[in-house]
Design a protein around this motif. Sequence first.
Motif, PDB file in Angstrom:
ATOM      1  N   ALA A 113       0.830  -1.514  -0.051  1.00  0.00           N
ATOM      2  CA  ALA A 113       0.038   0.329  -0.106  1.00  0.00           C
ATOM      3  C   ALA A 113       1.085   1.207   0.139  1.00  0.00           C
ATOM      4  CB  ALA A 113      -1.142   0.172   1.068  1.00  0.00           C
ATOM      5  N   SER A 114       1.832   1.333   0.479  1.00  0.00           N
ATOM      6  CA  SER A 114       2.878   2.245   0.827  1.00  0.00           C
ATOM      7  C   SER A 114       3.754   2.541  -0.812  1.00  0.00           C
ATOM      8  CB  SER A 114       4.603   2.232   1.752  1.00  0.00           C
ATOM      9  OG  SER A 114       3.665   1.694   2.603  1.00  0.00           O
ATOM     10  N   GLU A 115       3.600   1.412  -1.983  1.00  0.00           N
ATOM     11  CA  GLU A 115       4.675   1.634  -2.777  1.00  0.00           C
ATOM     12  C   GLU A 115       3.999   2.892  -3.497  1.00  0.00           C
ATOM     13  OE1 GLU A 115       4.089  -2.317  -4.526  1.00  0.00           O
ATOM     14  OE2 GLU A 115       5.767  -2.546  -4.163  1.00  0.00           O
ATOM     15  N   GLN A 117       3.720   6.019  -2.500  1.00  0.00           N
ATOM     16  CA  GLN A 117       4.625   6.801  -2.556  1.00  0.00           C
ATOM     17  C   GLN A 117       3.437   8.074  -1.704  1.00  0.00           C
ATOM     18  OE1 GLN A 117       7.660   8.236  -4.601  1.00  0.00           O
ATOM     19  NE2 GLN A 117       8.999   6.045  -4.410  1.00  0.00           N
ATOM     20  N   PRO A 118       2.638   7.411  -1.089  1.00  0.00           N
ATOM     21  CA  PRO A 118       1.667   8.567  -0.280  1.00  0.00           C
ATOM     22  C   PRO A 118       2.715  10.393   0.407  1.00  0.00           C
ATOM     23  CG  PRO A 118       1.834   6.494   1.270  1.00  0.00           C
ATOM     24  CD  PRO A 118       3.023   6.470   0.298  1.00  0.00           C
ATOM     25  N   GLN A 119       1.155  11.055  -0.139  1.00  0.00           N
ATOM     26  CA  GLN A 119       1.472  12.120   0.578  1.00  0.00           C
ATOM     27  C   GLN A 119       0.301  12.596   1.814  1.00  0.00           C
ATOM     28  OE1 GLN A 119       0.256  12.949  -3.792  1.00  0.00           O
ATOM     29  NE2 GLN A 119       1.537  15.237  -3.576  1.00  0.00           N
ATOM     30  N   ILE A 120      -0.748  11.956   1.700  1.00  0.00           N
ATOM     31  CA  ILE A 120      -1.467  11.342   2.799  1.00  0.00           C
ATOM     32  C   ILE A 120      -1.871  10.472   3.480  1.00  0.00           C
ATOM     33  CG2 ILE A 120      -3.453  12.345   3.753  1.00  0.00           C
ATOM     34  CD1 ILE A 120      -3.784  13.971   1.939  1.00  0.00           C
ATOM     35  N   LEU A 121      -1.445  10.041   4.846  1.00  0.00           N
ATOM     36  CA  LEU A 121      -1.759   8.107   5.305  1.00  0.00           C
ATOM     37  C   LEU A 121      -2.585   8.740   6.277  1.00  0.00           C
ATOM     38  CD1 LEU A 121       2.094   8.898   5.928  1.00  0.00           C
ATOM     39  CD2 LEU A 121       0.624   6.953   3.895  1.00  0.00           C
ATOM     40  N   LEU A 122      -3.475   7.841   6.411  1.00  0.00           N
ATOM     41  CA  LEU A 122      -5.281   7.169   7.053  1.00  0.00           C
ATOM     42  C   LEU A 122      -4.622   5.995   7.763  1.00  0.00           C
ATOM     43  CD1 LEU A 122      -7.690   7.882   5.116  1.00  0.00           C
ATOM     44  CD2 LEU A 122      -6.360   9.934   6.138  1.00  0.00           C
ATOM     45  N   ASP A 123      -4.802   6.042   9.514  1.00  0.00           N
ATOM     46  CA  ASP A 123      -4.146   4.777  10.109  1.00  0.00           C
ATOM     47  C   ASP A 123      -4.920   4.430  10.854  1.00  0.00           C
ATOM     48  OD1 ASP A 123      -2.150   3.161  10.785  1.00  0.00           O
ATOM     49  OD2 ASP A 123      -0.908   4.693  10.823  1.00  0.00           O
ATOM     50  N   ASP A 124      -5.413   3.259  11.914  1.00  0.00           N
ATOM     51  CA  ASP A 124      -5.607   2.792  12.990  1.00  0.00           C
ATOM     52  C   ASP A 124      -5.128   1.886  13.867  1.00  0.00           C
ATOM     53  OD1 ASP A 124      -7.999   1.394  13.820  1.00  0.00           O
ATOM     54  OD2 ASP A 124      -9.480   1.676  12.686  1.00  0.00           O
ATOM     55  N   GLY A 125      -4.581   2.348  14.193  1.00  0.00           N
ATOM     56  CA  GLY A 125      -3.808   1.828  15.411  1.00  0.00           C
ATOM     57  C   GLY A 125      -2.624   2.281  15.221  1.00  0.00           C
ATOM     58  N   ALA A 126      -1.887   3.424  14.061  1.00  0.00           N
ATOM     59  CA  ALA A 126      -0.411   2.809  13.914  1.00  0.00           C
ATOM     60  C   ALA A 126       0.521   2.522  13.858  1.00  0.00           C
ATOM     61  CB  ALA A 126       0.270   3.993  15.542  1.00  0.00           C
ATOM     62  N   ILE A 129       1.693   4.198  10.290  1.00  0.00           N
ATOM     63  CA  ILE A 129       3.288   5.079  10.376  1.00  0.00           C
ATOM     64  C   ILE A 129       4.688   5.206  10.709  1.00  0.00           C
ATOM     65  CG2 ILE A 129       3.256   7.484  10.609  1.00  0.00           C
ATOM     66  CD1 ILE A 129       0.478   8.276   9.977  1.00  0.00           C
ATOM     67  N   SER A 130       4.000   4.128  12.206  1.00  0.00           N
ATOM     68  CA  SER A 130       4.962   3.518  12.325  1.00  0.00           C
ATOM     69  C   SER A 130       5.755   2.758  11.479  1.00  0.00           C
ATOM     70  CB  SER A 130       4.920   2.833  13.987  1.00  0.00           C
ATOM     71  OG  SER A 130       4.254   1.963  13.873  1.00  0.00           O
ATOM     72  N   HIS A 131       4.980   2.121  10.985  1.00  0.00           N
ATOM     73  CA  HIS A 131       6.107   0.871  10.050  1.00  0.00           C
ATOM     74  C   HIS A 131       6.553   2.080   8.696  1.00  0.00           C
ATOM     75  CE1 HIS A 131       7.051  -2.111   7.537  1.00  0.00           C
ATOM     76  NE2 HIS A 131       6.966  -1.699   6.527  1.00  0.00           N
ATOM     77  N   LEU A 132       6.692   3.138   8.294  1.00  0.00           N
ATOM     78  CA  LEU A 132       7.318   3.599   7.784  1.00  0.00           C
ATOM     79  C   LEU A 132       8.504   4.645   8.259  1.00  0.00           C
ATOM     80  CD1 LEU A 132       4.133   5.433   5.284  1.00  0.00           C
ATOM     81  CD2 LEU A 132       6.257   3.561   4.600  1.00  0.00           C
ATOM     82  N   HIS A 133       8.178   4.719   9.516  1.00  0.00           N
ATOM     83  CA  HIS A 133       9.179   5.439  10.363  1.00  0.00           C
ATOM     84  C   HIS A 133      10.288   4.459  10.711  1.00  0.00           C
ATOM     85  CE1 HIS A 133       7.070   9.362  11.635  1.00  0.00           C
ATOM     86  NE2 HIS A 133       7.307   9.730  11.549  1.00  0.00           N
ATOM     87  N   LYS A 134      10.122   3.369  10.911  1.00  0.00           N
ATOM     88  CA  LYS A 134      11.080   2.140  10.654  1.00  0.00           C
ATOM     89  C   LYS A 134      11.651   2.141   9.525  1.00  0.00           C
ATOM     90  CE  LYS A 134       9.059  -0.010  14.641  1.00  0.00           C
ATOM     91  NZ  LYS A 134       7.822  -0.524  14.861  1.00  0.00           N
ATOM     92  N   GLU A 135      11.158   2.186   8.064  1.00  0.00           N
ATOM     93  CA  GLU A 135      12.106   1.447   7.096  1.00  0.00           C
ATOM     94  C   GLU A 135      12.459   2.984   6.527  1.00  0.00           C
ATOM     95  OE1 GLU A 135      11.101  -1.306   4.829  1.00  0.00           O
ATOM     96  OE2 GLU A 135      11.480  -1.850   7.153  1.00  0.00           O
ATOM     97  N   ASN A 136      12.138   4.381   7.489  1.00  0.00           N
ATOM     98  CA  ASN A 136      12.536   6.207   6.545  1.00  0.00           C
ATOM     99  C   ASN A 136      12.850   5.385   4.462  1.00  0.00           C
ATOM    100  OD1 ASN A 136      13.853   8.236   6.891  1.00  0.00           O
ATOM    101  ND2 ASN A 136      15.875   6.992   7.189  1.00  0.00           N
TER     102      ASN A 136
END
Length: 418
Positions: A113-115, A117-126, A129-136
């Motif tokens: 789903a991240s492929e 390269q989203p500009q807006i992210l909708l999350d339910d439980g984080a 977004i936390s995965h993207l922070h780890k992957e950077n």
Amino acid sequence: MNYKVKDLGLAGDGDASIEWSQRNMPVLQEISAQFGKDRSFDGIRIAACLHITKETAGLMLALQEGGAEVSLCPSNPLSTQDDVAASLAKRGIKVYGWKGIGTEDYYWCISKASEIQPQILLDDGADLISHLHKENPPWMDQIMGGQEETTTGVIRFRSMEAKGVLRFPVVAVNDAKVKWEMDNVFGTGQSSLHGILNGAKILIAGKTVVVGGFGHCGRGIAMRARGLGARVIVTEVDPHRALAAALEGYSVMTMEQAAPIGDVFITATGNRNVIGGKHAERMKEGAILANAGHFNVEINLDELDALTESKREIQPMVEERKLSTGNSVVLLADGRLVNLALAYGHPSEVMDMSFSVHALTALWLKENHKELARDRVHQVPAKIDDEVASRKLASMGISIDEMTDEQKSYIASWELGT
Ligand SMILES: NC(=O)c1ccc[n+]([C@@H]2O[C@H](COP(=O)([O-])OP(=O)(O)OC[C@H]3O[C@@H](n4cnc5c(N)ncnc54)[C@H](O)[C@@H]3O)[C@@H](O)[C@H]2O)c1
């Protein structure tokens, strides 16, 4: 391939289900029509990690209607409605998810789903977004912002904010009044009971139901259990919430005291190990255990496993465990969200409010992200919260009074007293 779902052949059922839910989401439908007219999200890429339900479909389609490229992955391994996922895949949403997904596939879906390269992210439980922070990934800085749907996610983002690691603004959609005070109370209340009834198929009247946590969700669950005729016990750690429960007429005690009394246990705390081995070993024969909190950590499964001598599946997601104490307990949905795993999640009327807030917040984020501090959690603007409440009331045919000028100046003054 631009999707991975269980079976594309289920799309027809999904279409019917989405259409039915859209009838009960009039505010989101209005917003969707406006997005379509204004092409509000032309050129914008949006990724969502949400329960893949018919209500989520309404939100995804509204964003797509506004011109966004949309991808979607599940926010829980058991909550996907496979027919809805199939229908969305056919309509061009890049959806990756199916019910009963394992942990490795769950994160694979997040990566897929991240492929875009989203500009807006909708999350339910984080998780997204936390995965993207780890992957950077190298495109992190182009992200305009994120939006969080649930209490547990907001708690995780506040922790990231406090530790100075948040890389883009996140809006706490959960904390909007039309979300936290409505969806968590009335949506979780009704749907959790629905899940328990679907799974355990018991009469609630006359049973003793123990609710762990008297926050927004717990209050709704307690209210609905009482409405069905249960004696309700509340456990809490916050003296104010405990007092509120006591004054609303519930029995309040510790989980240790409640363990031998309860017939049904439902946790909704956002915390871990609320029910552990020391509680399970004191429970009555056949006690039913369910969780409505975001992660499956509220019932300590390791401790329950250690006490378990044998397991038997009564029906999918309803597991009887014979314990070394001689008694058995029945665990619903492996301790995951009972309302989504064994029922259909929150009813559409409630999600109409939460997802209308998401939709309008996404537009606000698109237009205002440059003014927002990137390392902060932000509140939904009150204007959006109030607008959704007013439009929901209007859709229900309800009018309310308006303050007169005299009343407005009285409320704002200090001179007048006794
Ligand atoms: N099932 C769903 O569809 C759904 C919907 C919304 C929220 N949630 C989730 O439900 C959980 C609760 O959300 P909320 O909005 O009610 O949060 P909340 O903060 O309003 O309430 C949580 C309550 O649990 C209490 N608590 C914490 N630890 C406890 C413990 N060990 N024992 C007893 N009580 C304890 C807190 O004092 C608080 O009153 C979160 O994980 C949230 O993400 C689930």
